[in-house]
Design an enzyme around this catalytic site. Sequence first.
Site, PDB file in Angstrom:
ATOM      1  N   GLU A  32      41.157  49.362  40.427  1.00 56.69           N
ATOM      2  CA  GLU A  32      41.246  48.345  40.770  1.00 56.69           C
ATOM      3  C   GLU A  32      42.039  47.715  39.309  1.00 56.69           C
ATOM      4  O   GLU A  32      41.004  47.108  38.616  1.00 56.69           O
ATOM      5  CB  GLU A  32      39.556  47.380  40.585  1.00 56.69           C
TER       6      GLU A  32
ATOM      7  N   CYS B 270      40.720  39.657  36.218  1.00 58.57           N
ATOM      8  CA  CYS B 270      41.843  39.702  36.745  1.00 58.57           C
ATOM      9  C   CYS B 270      43.006  38.978  37.652  1.00 58.57           C
ATOM     10  O   CYS B 270      44.047  39.076  38.969  1.00 58.57           O
ATOM     11  CB  CYS B 270      41.126  40.645  37.765  1.00 58.57           C
TER      12      CYS B 270
END
Length: 516
Positions: free
Chosen positions: A257, A296
């Site tokens: 990720e 994020c």
Amino acid sequence: MSQLQSYLSGTWVSGTGPGTALVNPMTDDTLATADSEGLDLGAALEHARTKGGSALRSMTFAERGAALKALSGAIHEHREALIDIGIANAGNTRGDAKFDIDGATGTLAAYAHFAKSLPEGRGFLSDGDTIQLSRSPHFQGQHVCVPRHGVAVHINAFNFPAWGMMEKAACALLAGMPILEKPGTPTAMMAERIAHIIVESGILPEGSFSFLVGGPADLLDHVSAQDCVAFTGSSGTAKLLRAHHAFVERGARLNAEADSLNAAVLGPDVNDDCDAFDMFLREMSREMTQKAGQKCTAVRRILVPEGKLEEVGEALVDALARVRVGDPAESETRMGPLTNAAQLKSVREGLEKLQPVTKVLCGGDTSPFDRGPFQMPTLLQAETGEAAPVHADEVFGPVATLVPYDGSVNHAAQLVSSGGGGLLATLYSDDRKFSTELALALAPWSGRVYMGSSKVAEHGMGPGLVLPSMTHGGPGRAGGGEELGGVRGLQFYMQRTALQGFRTLINTAFAAPPAP
Ligand code: NAP
């Protein structure tokens, strides 16, 4: 000042080196050090595989789910102390710290709930229906998923020390794999406190939980074929990991990720008198400033129809001016400083890269504060939609750029895709045709598409909220990984095996039990 501890092979240990200083960004005082030098990580992984793996696999899904529920409760009991750590060690406001901690306990509780849908009395999952494989019905096949016999190594980013750690832990433990958690070093104090809570609770069987603070040292050198590494962090570190022989030669699993130039698109139909516009303003302002933009999922590019650029820019600058920036320990503060001076340096370098192709509508490279690594909420406006740096560099702070587009689905999709693949794309429109076409055009480039509109203006939870029931991850530069998504999140930690044999054996031992 304390030295943070690792929990390896069932014992609390500290590294032998001087360690990295963890600071309070407001005072620059060192709060603790973290170090992993000299720790025997090979032995720790082997202890987890042998002790923890077999203990977890002997538990049913229901028992593992009950453990997750108990962990959620144990961590929640320490919520106030954990909030204080987030304020001191990460520059979190109280709201930012709650977002992280409640995200952690909420995801554990959600997975405890998902466990109730899993079959009783067996340690594997049936995947799909039985399949007749030959002309005769005697020979049939069934896919099953069994827990891998390794360790789930979780390498986390600094920005969500609680949530980032527990969302991975929930999936792996429910699947039946022991975990080793390594938090991002700059904010590891909260993760270490949670590690103590977990160990002291005695909820998990021996060997099923290990914890490493400080740098990764030679951790990956000990990762072997049945292990899984779930990584969250920058695309630069993801690139390093991908080339490691643990994955290239030994075939361990890697889920990455990484960073993402998340985009939002304001539809051409949305005017300043509709609820969708209020929703857009509210959510953009929050996505830019929550956790000082160190998320994020934070929005980095905001696509606006050319003719509306000025009006939207003014409205968003007004909304950002209402966000009270200051000492995170003060209750009225809505945005604190960045986590440390290194993050401020990285944000300022990012702004320099954008400077040749953008103008500053608010914020920029100055701060009204004489202490703390503050970056004021910064809204930039790109000269053209195609301004390349805007689609190339993630500025990990409260910074976003307004990007003009011609109001068409094609142009919006083309600009969003030039970010190379993202975790999240957001659109705001009350035009069903525009929303449908744009969502499908964005989907190949996005792990998630959030559709804001006047109909959901009061119900949307904000694009930045990562829900345990929906997948998280994105293609291309976002790492190409996938986490969560309810029971789907267990698959990374399980081996899918195609079983083939006599019909009665397949049906009685391996086929999914009939729905109750
Ligand atoms: P980072 O510098 O890439 O570090 C991430 C983790 O990797 C840390 O635990 C770090 O340890 C570890 N690490 C560094 N080098 C390593 C190596 N050679 N081998 C093994 N592990 C290594 O990222 P960060 O600064 O912590 O986090 C910010 C970035 O994460 C941003 O780009 C953000 O977009 C991204 N992020 C993505 C998501 C997502 O879900 N996609 C979520 C959160 C953050 P040390 O801290 O000890 O160096």
